[in-house]
Design a protein around this motif. Sequence first.
Motif, PDB file in Angstrom:
ATOM      1  N   LEU A   1      31.229  36.028  44.396  1.00 45.56           N
ATOM      2  CA  LEU A   1      32.110  35.858  43.248  1.00 45.56           C
ATOM      3  C   LEU A   1      32.617  37.218  42.755  1.00 45.56           C
ATOM      4  O   LEU A   1      33.822  37.402  42.507  1.00 45.56           O
ATOM      5  N   GLN A   2      31.695  38.164  42.616  1.00 46.07           N
ATOM      6  CA  GLN A   2      32.050  39.497  42.118  1.00 46.07           C
ATOM      7  C   GLN A   2      33.010  40.196  43.073  1.00 46.07           C
ATOM      8  O   GLN A   2      33.990  40.834  42.637  1.00 46.07           O
ATOM      9  N   LYS A   3      32.771  40.077  44.365  1.00 48.71           N
ATOM     10  CA  LYS A   3      33.616  40.752  45.361  1.00 48.71           C
ATOM     11  C   LYS A   3      35.042  40.204  45.343  1.00 48.71           C
ATOM     12  O   LYS A   3      36.012  40.966  45.405  1.00 48.71           O
ATOM     13  N   VAL A   4      35.164  38.880  45.261  1.00 52.18           N
ATOM     14  CA  VAL A   4      36.503  38.292  45.248  1.00 52.18           C
ATOM     15  C   VAL A   4      37.235  38.652  43.960  1.00 52.18           C
ATOM     16  O   VAL A   4      38.436  38.956  43.972  1.00 52.18           O
ATOM     17  N   LEU A   5      36.523  38.666  42.845  1.00 52.50           N
ATOM     18  CA  LEU A   5      37.140  39.098  41.584  1.00 52.50           C
ATOM     19  C   LEU A   5      37.659  40.528  41.689  1.00 52.50           C
ATOM     20  O   LEU A   5      38.759  40.845  41.215  1.00 52.50           O
TER      21      LEU A   5
END
Length: 313
Positions: A8-12
């Motif tokens: 989630l953090q990487k895609v954000l």
Amino acid sequence: MQQYLNLLQKVLKDGTEKSDRTGTGTISSFGHQMKFDLSEGFPLVTTKRVPFRLIASELLWFIKGDTNIKYLLQQNNHIWDEWAFQNWVESDSYDGPDMTDFGLRSQKDAEFKKIYDKQMELFRTLILEDEHFAKEFGELGDVYGKQWRAWSKSTGETIDQLKEVIQSIKNNPDSRRHIVSAWNPEDIPSMALPPCHTLFQFYVADGKLSCQLYQRSGDLFLGIPFNIASYALLTHMVAKECNLEPGSFIHTIGDAHIYSNHLNQVNEQLSRQPKELPTLKLTNEQDVFSTQMEHIELINYNPHPSIKAPVAV
């Protein structure tokens, strides 16, 4: 489940803004993989409550080879309602209020949402109580259950992919062909929604059964937690029938995306610390196809509170 939060953090952070079929808009990134050791606990997200009952009943629906939402409604499962509802409101039989773009309009217009909710409730009642209506408008076409259990051959016969792969695991565990595909190009036009989780493969080693899923498209906030748990559950069920221990679930995702109207929810989830994973208990005999909801028990699931978000239809 830290690797899910990391994704989630990487895609954000690194994703690209893209348009999409629903008109909602996404932040998207291509090509990711997570691996869950099923001996460490059942991989159900704990940073928000995920309704495991819906995941289990949907999986049993797939396994039954069913493609009509009536069974799901009987289980109080509304995962697929919007797609069947769309078939009805776009048909010549529908004479109610205008439902054009109901998915987006119901999120933005409170008055319209009241009208939409009333029509949806009517639709569900008709599916449950009117056999003819259910047959005509509850049907989603040649979706997962049809492909898993009755893949169409050019000869007019069908292939029960799931039953055949289970027999293959039992009789030839070292085979590299333990594969079930939901992506049938000829049937795509007749599906309410082309399969997002398109192909899965089982692998046997050291007395353990592992499963890898290739998912062409993944809604990271709403959909992916369901998909992880669903295929982990399937792996447990097939392992039990084949007298194997559950190994790993490997989740490979093509287009991994966060919808633009889920950003606040994602940030709230990322602020939470994961909790201890629950465990799974299967109480039926060693037969995937006779499994019922009462045979599936989730133990010690104590997640953070749920986080609501709209579904993009």
